[in-house]
Design an enzyme around this catalytic site. Structure first.
Site, PDB file in Angstrom:
ATOM      1  CD  GLU A  56      46.915  32.158  54.795  1.00  0.00           C
ATOM      2  OE1 GLU A  56      46.606  32.200  53.608  1.00  0.00           O
ATOM      3  OE2 GLU A  56      47.050  31.091  55.419  1.00  0.00           O
ATOM      4  CG  HIS A 100      40.975  19.711  38.928  1.00  0.00           C
ATOM      5  ND1 HIS A 100      41.485  19.201  40.098  1.00  0.00           N
ATOM      6  CD2 HIS A 100      41.642  19.117  37.929  1.00  0.00           C
ATOM      7  CE1 HIS A 100      42.403  18.316  39.804  1.00  0.00           C
ATOM      8  NE2 HIS A 100      42.522  18.250  38.483  1.00  0.00           N
ATOM      9  CG  ASP A 116      42.966  32.710  52.633  1.00  0.00           C
ATOM     10  OD1 ASP A 116      41.768  32.670  52.316  1.00  0.00           O
ATOM     11  OD2 ASP A 116      43.695  31.701  52.677  1.00  0.00           O
ATOM     12  CB  CYS A 165      53.253  32.402  48.655  1.00  0.00           C
ATOM     13  SG  CYS A 165      52.251  32.254  50.131  1.00  0.00           S
TER      14      CYS A 165
HETATM   15  C1  PEP Z   1      46.908  32.620  50.098  1.00  0.00           C
HETATM   16  O1  PEP Z   1      45.919  32.646  50.848  1.00  0.00           O
HETATM   17  O2  PEP Z   1      47.342  33.625  49.483  1.00  0.00           O
HETATM   18  C2  PEP Z   1      47.630  31.364  49.869  1.00  0.00           C
HETATM   19  C3  PEP Z   1      48.753  31.344  49.181  1.00  0.00           C
HETATM   20  O3  PEP Z   1      47.086  30.232  50.339  1.00  0.00           O
HETATM   21  P1  PEP Z   1      45.833  29.479  49.642  1.00  0.00           P
HETATM   22  O4  PEP Z   1      45.615  30.112  48.295  1.00  0.00           O
HETATM   23  O5  PEP Z   1      46.225  28.061  49.567  1.00  0.00           O
HETATM   24  O6  PEP Z   1      44.735  29.756  50.620  1.00  0.00           O
HETATM   25 MG    MG Z   2      45.538  30.989  52.147  1.00  0.00          MG
END
Ligand code: PEP
Ligand code: MG
Length: 587
Positions: free
Chosen positions: A436, A191, A460, A507
């Site tokens: 991912e 958090h 990921d 992302c």
């Molecule tokens: C990622 O895995 O890069 C992603 C954007 O998703 P999260 O961080 O929510 O797993």
């Molecule tokens: Mg992810």
């Protein structure tokens, strides 16, 4: 000087404000028989006061920040009312003659043992909620009432020092002049890290014993570039860091002015800088930081703050509000990505899996709950249909096989049919997949034609490619987005999508870091989604680098065999191209 993990970039200097946990030494002496009734009454009064305080906080945060942020306090009230929680306290006070404070301490110990066994980041966040409630109750119980953690307590540039920030403290931080955050526990997904990054506050986590070593009032320096802090620094260090802090603040001010400028590279190539968000407040922040849309809305936060499954209307309302608050109503909504490090009890996610990240998570779990999954898809399509066609997109996480994409498409068709049968007019919503899982990355050419867009979840993807847990500091040296094997795979996926004319975004966290941005640009990426606070610096970096330059950098970098070589080369390149941004780089 102490080293930890850099979780939010930048540098800060300020006065330490140490948040101590309450239960350092609860009074363990047995109550006399005659004291039991009074102790129970004391507990009930404290519970009432804590409940009233939470209701007031809920109202205040709902009005000032937003209903989603306020939802956490409803969760806390539910914990406070929980019958198992209360009956244990009563039993221990009545039958074992424990003081209510000691009983609370024991209860917290029990929950800690049970919940930390799972090594599950999100479950541990729930433990934070329980700890938060226990701390609040104990404050009311204590004779020497500690003042409520809040803005009136201490003024000036503060460096908050905590074992771990609990959610209600993190909300209050917004009202204080917090310039830096240091925590003993926590990782990139905790958090504190999320709050720090979304507010652009430098932060370092994972420094053992910091709560004991630092006293409130000490001068502390936080260096979020490489993840270290300086405790009671000497005057030379203070002078050096004051200069750096001025540069950091000036840079932030200068960058803020580019908010309404288009994102263009030095040669005029248009790029899209979007934001990753978890809430309506983040959607608003995305706009104020100059993002042109939301590249990733992580819907799991909606579920994590609900004590049971939000129904279709509740979800629809949340998605509609998110889209309404987002820049250009441009939002990519990702379906629930629960499991792995995030769990939701009512979906029965399996806490005992040996390898949760490789187990029953994300769409794998959603497929097993078809009614629930369909509800979410319907709610997203309904919300999307209220805005211009194509501005809201539907994205599925953790896609691994072609069969999964076909199954997802058929679920989407079913959702349209159900909505239309109810007389709801729908618009065509673009359907995308996240890349991912390495399997999806290496077979992207077989999948790309089946989707309308692709988004690379590098957080990921990197952990799976390198077989190194993204939240485990012991393998952080391996979990590196700039590792040569990662770059090979990223380049392959970006090129495959560009060749197929399918829009591709990154992302993961790397999209918001200067070094990775340059590499991704040179690989042909034009869409980036990141924490809102990083948008201004990446926009500025883009404006001083041409696509040609970035391509040449990629050509050089792809020849390197080690991550260290890649990082060193990129650090030098960026120092030459945009020396003013050096302060924002971290290791
Ligand atoms: C990622 O895995 O890069 C992603 C954007 O998703 P999260 O961080 O929510 O797993
Ligand atoms: Mg992810």
């Amino acid at each position: 000087m102490k080293r930890g993990i850099a979780v939010s970039p930048g540098v800060a200097i300020g006065t330490a404000y140490v948040i101590h946990e309450i239960f350092v030494n609860p009074d363990r002496k047995s109550l006399a028989d005659s004291e039991v009734t009074a102790e129970l009454a004391n507990y009930e009064t404290s519970r009432d006061k804590a409940g009233a305080e939470l209701r007031a906080l809920e109202r205040k945060v709902a009005a000032q920040v937003g209903p989603e942020e306020a939802a956490i306090f409803a969760v806390h009230r539910a914990i406070l009312r929980d019958s198992a929680f209360t009956s244990k306290i009563r039993t221990w006070v009545c039958e074992e003659r424990m003081s209510a404070a000691a009983a609370l301490s024991r209860l917290l110990d029990e929950y800690t043992v049970i919940l930390t066994k799972n090594k599950d980041a999100y479950l541990q966040e729930r433990l934070n909620d329980i700890r938060d409630v226990v701390m609040r109750l104990s404050r009311h119980l204590s004779d020497a009432l500690k003042p409520e953690f809040g803005p009136d307590l201490i003024k000036g540039p503060l460096i908050v020092i905590a074992n771990e920030l609990v959610p209600s403290q993190a909300v209050v931080l917004g009202e204080m002049e917090v310039h830096g955050i240091v925590t003993q526990r926590g990782s990139q997904t905790s958090h504190a890290a999320i709050v720090a990054r979304s507010r652009g506050i430098p932060a370092v986590s994972g420094i053992k014993g910091v709560v004991k070593k630092i006293k409130t009032g000490d001068t502390v320096i936080v260096d979020g570039r490489d993840g270290h802090i300086e405790i009671r620094p000497n005057s030379e260090t203070i002078t050096a860091y004051k200069k750096l802090v001025r540069e950091f603040v000036d840079l932030k001010d200068a960058l803020a002015t580019n908010r309404d400028h288009p994102a263009l590279t030095e040669d005029g190539t248009e790029i899209r800088l979007q934001a990753n968000i978890n809430s309506v407040a983040d959607a608003t922040a995305a706009g104020s930081m100059g993002a042109t849309g939301v590249g990733l809305y992580r819907t799991e936060y909606l579920y994590l703050t609900h004590s049971d499954v939000p129904d279709e209307d509740e979800q629809y309302e949340n998605y509609r509000q998110i889209v309404a608050a987002s820049p250009n109503h441009n939002v990519t909504i990702r379906t629930l990505d629960i499991g792995g490090d995030k769990t939701v009890a009512y979906l029965g996610s399996e806490h005992t899996e040996a390898n949760p990240f490789m187990g029953w998570r994300s769409i794998r779990l959603s497929f097993q709950h078809p009614e629930f999954f369909n509800t979410q898809i319907r709610a997203i399509i309904r919300a999307a249909s209220e805005f211009p066609e194509g501005t809201v997109r539907l994205m599925f996480p953790m896609v691994t096989t072609v069969e999964e994409i076909r199954r997802l498409r058929s679920m989407v068709r079913r959702a349209y049919k159900e909505l239309n049968a109810r007389g709801i007019k729908t618009k065509e919503v673009p359907i995308g997949m996240m890349v991912e899982v390495p399997a999806a990355a290496v077979s992207i050419h077989t999948m790309v034609d089946l989707v309308d867009f692709v988004s690379i979840g590098s957080n990921d993807l990197v952990q799976y490619l390198m077989a190194a847990d993204r939240d485990n500091p012991k393998v952080a040296h391996l979990c590196q987005p700039l590792a040569p094997p990662v770059l090979i795979v990223l380049k392959m996926v970006i090129e495959a999508c560009n060749d197929a004319n399918v829009p591709v975004t990154v992302c993961g966290e790397m999209a918001g870091t200067p070094r990775a941005f340059v590499i991704l640009l040179g690989m042909g990426l034009r869409r980036f989604s990141m924490s809102p606070a990083f948008v201004p610096s990446i926009k500025r970096l883009a404006s001083v680098i041409s696509v040609d330059e970035a391509e040449q950098i990629v050509a050089s970098v792809m020849k390197f065999k080690t991550t260290a070589q890649v990082k060193k080369f990129l650090a030098r390149a960026i120092e030459q191209i945009a020396p003013d941004l050096k302060i924002l780089s971290s290791n």
